[in-house]
Design an enzyme around this catalytic site. Structure first.
Site, mmCIF file in Angstrom:
data_model
loop_
_atom_site.group_PDB
_atom_site.id
_atom_site.type_symbol
_atom_site.label_atom_id
_atom_site.label_comp_id
_atom_site.label_asym_id
_atom_site.label_seq_id
_atom_site.Cartn_x
_atom_site.Cartn_y
_atom_site.Cartn_z
ATOM 1 N N HIS A 173 65.149 25.727 61.029
ATOM 2 C CA HIS A 173 66.369 26.137 60.313
ATOM 3 C C HIS A 173 66.941 27.442 60.896
ATOM 4 C CE1 HIS A 173 68.614 25.638 56.254
ATOM 5 N NE2 HIS A 173 69.400 26.214 57.151
ATOM 6 N N GLU A 189 61.687 21.865 53.276
ATOM 7 C CA GLU A 189 61.355 23.042 54.096
ATOM 8 C C GLU A 189 60.458 24.010 53.327
ATOM 9 O OE1 GLU A 189 65.012 24.744 55.573
ATOM 10 O OE2 GLU A 189 65.703 22.804 56.299
ATOM 11 N N ARG A 207 71.800 19.806 56.095
ATOM 12 C CA ARG A 207 70.664 19.892 55.180
ATOM 13 C C ARG A 207 69.783 18.670 55.421
ATOM 14 N NH1 ARG A 207 71.733 24.428 54.806
ATOM 15 N NH2 ARG A 207 72.181 25.677 52.967
ATOM 16 N N GLY A 237 84.377 20.042 58.283
ATOM 17 C CA GLY A 237 84.629 21.393 57.778
ATOM 18 C C GLY A 237 84.662 22.380 58.930
HETATM 19 C C1 DGY Z 1 73.593 28.066 55.518
HETATM 20 O O1 DGY Z 1 74.276 29.080 55.636
HETATM 21 O O2 DGY Z 1 73.770 27.239 54.627
HETATM 22 C C2 DGY Z 1 72.488 27.920 56.487
HETATM 23 O O3 DGY Z 1 71.887 26.679 56.411
HETATM 24 C C3 DGY Z 1 71.486 29.006 56.222
HETATM 25 O O4 DGY Z 1 70.927 29.408 57.409
#
Ligand code: DGY
Length: 314
Positions: free
Chosen positions: A280, A262, A233, A154
């Site tokens: 994160h 998390e 993730r 992506g």
């Molecule tokens: C997102 O934008 O999905 C990031 O993981 C958030 O910081």
């Protein structure tokens, strides 16, 4: 309290976003990790809920919010925290913040590749502790000449390939869609990519198909000593299997920005010397977070005014 449409903000929205919301709405903010009970108490009657990826927005909350709710605006590109089908069924729009965070996250993925390869965290800890290591104790690896495999292709992965052009690497990628190859990256299936890559960087959204995509079976396919980077993730990787692979040396190191539960980071990961662990931070630059906040609020305003939001999910 001022009368007017009410927006409930749960999660970390920068001040610029909260201020923009306050110009048009009554804003009730629950802080960065509000109790579920706070959300259940404040959601009824709200026209919008602004959330970040740490806050589950499920059918129960949507039902409690009731018919006034028009939009759930995520302050993130990922929207695995939102029950998107439940929103669709209830006629509630869901929105996210793509594009504006692409570069920040891609840069962080490369930072983790370099930090894991050059053992930056380990070396920093030694230096801080006053223990100057012997010459050959912190030997690392270089990106130049390596094969980098990107799982998912992506926006963020494509930006990584663009940025890595200067590093003289061979680039491989997997993609569900017919994404055209870019910047010399070659498409592979996941097994081939894992077997051939010195660095594997994960760039898939969390869905039922990608949950534990990188499990013990997949980790057994990686090139021995490879470095795994995850800025997508945490649940894309099976954590106990990851710990086993890092302990056995099957994986040389891991650079992780995301975790399954998390903000809990398992002790097993924290105790390993061959991990670089970040809290994160993928999109965490001041400029990017402000741009995300503006886009998030533009999404809210558009839906409430009856217009198509700039970044719809549903
Ligand atoms: C997102 O934008 O999905 C990031 O993981 C958030 O910081």
């Amino acid at each position: 309290m001022t009368a007017g449409p009410r927006v409930v903000v749960v999660g970390a929205l920068p001040t610029v976003g909260a201020d923009l919301l306050r110009q048009r709405f009554v804003v009730e903010a629950g802080g960065s990790r509000p109790e579920r009970s706070w959300m259940l108490e404040h959601a009824p009657g709200a026209v919008a809920i602004v959330a970040d990826p740490s806050i589950p927005i499920d059918a129960e909350l949507l039902d409690i919010a009731g018919g006034s709710l028009k939009v759930v605006a995520n302050f993130a590109v990922g929207h695995d925290n939102i029950d998107v089908e439940a929103a669709r069924e209830r006629g509630v729009r869901a929105t996210n913040t793509p594009d504006v965070l692409t570069n920040a996250t891609a840069e962080l993925a490369i930072a983790l590749m370099l930090a894991a390869a050059r053992r930056v965290a380990e070396a920093d800890a030694l230096t801080r502790s006053g223990r100057w290591p012997p010459e050959d104790q912190i030997l690392g690896r270089e990106l130049a000449g390596a094969t980098v495999g990107l799982v998912g292709f992506g926006r963020i992965a494509r930006r990584v390939t663009q940025l890595l052009r200067c590093f003289d690497v061979r680039l491989l990628f997997t993609s569900r869609s017919e994404a055209p190859a870019r910047h010399g990256a070659e498409r592979r299936d996941l097994g081939e990519l894992l077997a051939d890559s010195d660095f594997v960087s994960l760039h898939v959204p969390l869905t039922s198909e990608t949950r534990h995509l990188i499990d013990a079976t997949r980790l057994a396919q990686v090139k021995p000593g490879a470095i795994l980077v995850n800025t997508s993730r945490g649940a894309v990787v099976d954590t106990p299997a990851l710990v086993d692979a890092l302990r056995s040396g099957r994986l040389g190191a891991a650079g992780l920005d995301v975790y399954e539960d998390e903000p809990h980071v398992p002790r097993s990961l924290r105790e390993l010397p061959n991990t670089v662990l970040l809290p994160h931070l993928g999109s965490a630059t001041g400029a990017t977070r402000d741009a995300m906040a503006r886009l998030c609020v533009e999404n809210v305003i558009a839906v409430i005014e009856g217009r198509e939001p700039p970044a719809p999910v549903v």
